[in-house]
Design a protein around this motif. Sequence first.
Motif, PDB file in Angstrom:
ATOM      1  N   UNK A  67       0.852  -1.196   0.000  1.00  0.00           N
ATOM      2  CA  UNK A  67       0.000   0.000   0.000  1.00  0.00           C
ATOM      3  C   UNK A  67       0.885   1.242   0.000  1.00  0.00           C
ATOM      4  N   UNK A  68       1.864   1.264   0.882  1.00  0.00           N
ATOM      5  CA  UNK A  68       2.772   2.404   0.998  1.00  0.00           C
ATOM      6  C   UNK A  68       3.500   2.662  -0.321  1.00  0.00           C
ATOM      7  N   UNK A  69       3.951   1.598  -0.965  1.00  0.00           N
ATOM      8  CA  UNK A  69       4.724   1.735  -2.196  1.00  0.00           C
ATOM      9  C   UNK A  69       3.886   2.129  -3.408  1.00  0.00           C
ATOM     10  N   UNK A  70       2.596   1.805  -3.422  1.00  0.00           N
ATOM     11  CA  UNK A  70       1.777   2.046  -4.606  1.00  0.00           C
ATOM     12  C   UNK A  70       0.729   3.138  -4.456  1.00  0.00           C
ATOM     13  N   UNK A  71       0.538   3.675  -3.276  1.00  0.00           N
ATOM     14  CA  UNK A  71      -0.567   4.615  -3.054  1.00  0.00           C
ATOM     15  C   UNK A  71      -0.464   5.868  -3.932  1.00  0.00           C
ATOM     16  N   UNK A  72       0.714   6.390  -4.127  1.00  0.00           N
ATOM     17  CA  UNK A  72       0.851   7.595  -4.960  1.00  0.00           C
ATOM     18  C   UNK A  72       0.591   7.255  -6.418  1.00  0.00           C
ATOM     19  N   UNK A  73       1.113   6.128  -6.888  1.00  0.00           N
ATOM     20  CA  UNK A  73       0.879   5.720  -8.280  1.00  0.00           C
ATOM     21  C   UNK A  73      -0.613   5.558  -8.568  1.00  0.00           C
ATOM     22  N   UNK A  74      -1.309   4.870  -7.687  1.00  0.00           N
ATOM     23  CA  UNK A  74      -2.737   4.625  -7.911  1.00  0.00           C
ATOM     24  C   UNK A  74      -3.514   5.934  -7.820  1.00  0.00           C
ATOM     25  N   UNK A  75      -3.146   6.782  -6.857  1.00  0.00           N
ATOM     26  CA  UNK A  75      -3.868   8.052  -6.685  1.00  0.00           C
ATOM     27  C   UNK A  75      -3.671   8.987  -7.871  1.00  0.00           C
ATOM     28  N   UNK A  76      -2.510   8.973  -8.477  1.00  0.00           N
ATOM     29  CA  UNK A  76      -2.243   9.910  -9.581  1.00  0.00           C
ATOM     30  C   UNK A  76      -2.548   9.330 -10.957  1.00  0.00           C
ATOM     31  N   UNK A  77      -2.457   8.009 -11.115  1.00  0.00           N
ATOM     32  CA  UNK A  77      -2.633   7.425 -12.445  1.00  0.00           C
ATOM     33  C   UNK A  77      -3.797   6.453 -12.569  1.00  0.00           C
ATOM     34  N   UNK A  78      -4.378   6.060 -11.440  1.00  0.00           N
ATOM     35  CA  UNK A  78      -5.468   5.086 -11.477  1.00  0.00           C
ATOM     36  C   UNK A  78      -6.794   5.724 -11.833  1.00  0.00           C
ATOM     37  N   UNK A  79      -7.678   4.916 -12.374  1.00  0.00           N
ATOM     38  CA  UNK A  79      -9.047   5.374 -12.633  1.00  0.00           C
ATOM     39  C   UNK A  79      -9.766   5.509 -11.300  1.00  0.00           C
ATOM     40  N   UNK A  80     -10.956   6.067 -11.334  1.00  0.00           N
ATOM     41  CA  UNK A  80     -11.758   6.154 -10.107  1.00  0.00           C
ATOM     42  C   UNK A  80     -11.989   4.753  -9.520  1.00  0.00           C
ATOM     43  N   UNK A  81     -12.288   3.804 -10.386  1.00  0.00           N
ATOM     44  CA  UNK A  81     -12.519   2.429  -9.927  1.00  0.00           C
ATOM     45  C   UNK A  81     -11.244   1.832  -9.340  1.00  0.00           C
ATOM     46  N   UNK A  82     -10.106   2.100  -9.985  1.00  0.00           N
ATOM     47  CA  UNK A  82      -8.824   1.627  -9.444  1.00  0.00           C
ATOM     48  C   UNK A  82      -8.590   2.177  -8.047  1.00  0.00           C
ATOM     49  N   UNK A  83      -8.903   3.447  -7.868  1.00  0.00           N
ATOM     50  CA  UNK A  83      -8.665   4.094  -6.580  1.00  0.00           C
ATOM     51  C   UNK A  83      -9.569   3.509  -5.492  1.00  0.00           C
ATOM     52  N   UNK A  84     -10.814   3.247  -5.819  1.00  0.00           N
ATOM     53  CA  UNK A  84     -11.728   2.638  -4.849  1.00  0.00           C
ATOM     54  C   UNK A  84     -11.275   1.215  -4.527  1.00  0.00           C
ATOM     55  N   UNK A  85     -10.901   0.467  -5.553  1.00  0.00           N
ATOM     56  CA  UNK A  85     -10.419  -0.897  -5.322  1.00  0.00           C
ATOM     57  C   UNK A  85      -9.168  -0.889  -4.444  1.00  0.00           C
ATOM     58  N   UNK A  86      -8.265   0.026  -4.719  1.00  0.00           N
ATOM     59  CA  UNK A  86      -7.037   0.130  -3.945  1.00  0.00           C
ATOM     60  C   UNK A  86      -7.346   0.529  -2.503  1.00  0.00           C
ATOM     61  N   UNK A  87      -8.247   1.493  -2.330  1.00  0.00           N
ATOM     62  CA  UNK A  87      -8.631   1.911  -0.976  1.00  0.00           C
ATOM     63  C   UNK A  87      -9.248   0.734  -0.223  1.00  0.00           C
ATOM     64  N   UNK A  88     -10.026  -0.076  -0.906  1.00  0.00           N
ATOM     65  CA  UNK A  88     -10.613  -1.247  -0.260  1.00  0.00           C
ATOM     66  C   UNK A  88      -9.522  -2.243   0.127  1.00  0.00           C
ATOM     67  N   UNK A  89      -8.586  -2.477  -0.759  1.00  0.00           N
ATOM     68  CA  UNK A  89      -7.453  -3.362  -0.447  1.00  0.00           C
ATOM     69  C   UNK A  89      -6.719  -2.849   0.788  1.00  0.00           C
ATOM     70  N   UNK A  90      -6.442  -1.559   0.813  1.00  0.00           N
ATOM     71  CA  UNK A  90      -5.741  -0.953   1.943  1.00  0.00           C
ATOM     72  C   UNK A  90      -6.582  -1.038   3.220  1.00  0.00           C
ATOM     73  N   UNK A  91      -7.881  -0.855   3.084  1.00  0.00           N
ATOM     74  CA  UNK A  91      -8.776  -0.948   4.240  1.00  0.00           C
ATOM     75  C   UNK A  91      -8.839  -2.370   4.774  1.00  0.00           C
TER      76      UNK A  91
END
Length: 179
Positions: free
Chosen positions: A19-43
């Motif tokens: 999560x720490x290593x990918x959070x900036x990449x997903x936040x800046x380059x991910x789609x809205x769905x990617x960001x929600x999926x990533x937030x769920x993974x992190x949660x």
Amino acid sequence: MAAEMSIVHNCLIRMINSVHNQCINVATRGTDADQVDFANYAFQWTEWLHEHHSSEDSTLFPSMGEIAGVPGLMDVNTNEHAGFHDKISRYANYLKEVIRGKEKLDGEKVKNLIDSFMPELHTHLENEIGTLVNLESYDKVDWEAWFKKEVGKMIKEMMGQYEYRVSSLTVNTKRREFF
């Protein structure tokens, strides 16, 4: 028992590192769905950590003190849980807001939230292994057999719960609600 717990702790560390290593990449380059999926993974990491520590605090650690004949034997480890609980709750609450669409995923914020609790959590995870290794001085107990039996009971109970089986790593991204 310490070796098996080390594996669990290593998985916890590796997941939060991802999560720490990918959070900036997903936040800046991910789609809205990617960001929600990533937030769920992190949660879901917070849910796993909570389940892990809750089972230690409520079942495993008190029982270990009882069978070793030393009530409170594991209290030092239980007490460490309180040291980072509120910081992890802030992290979890932020991620829930992202999942619900009330916040936008901010990679820097995620990193800072992780950085706020990770030093204490990492120290705790190391300390706990040391405590478990020191249980060898209570050699009247077959810790390996006891641990496998207790963990087996806990897993059977959790897997018997429908909600547990279907909710892990699942979020309805269309409604952005938790199941």
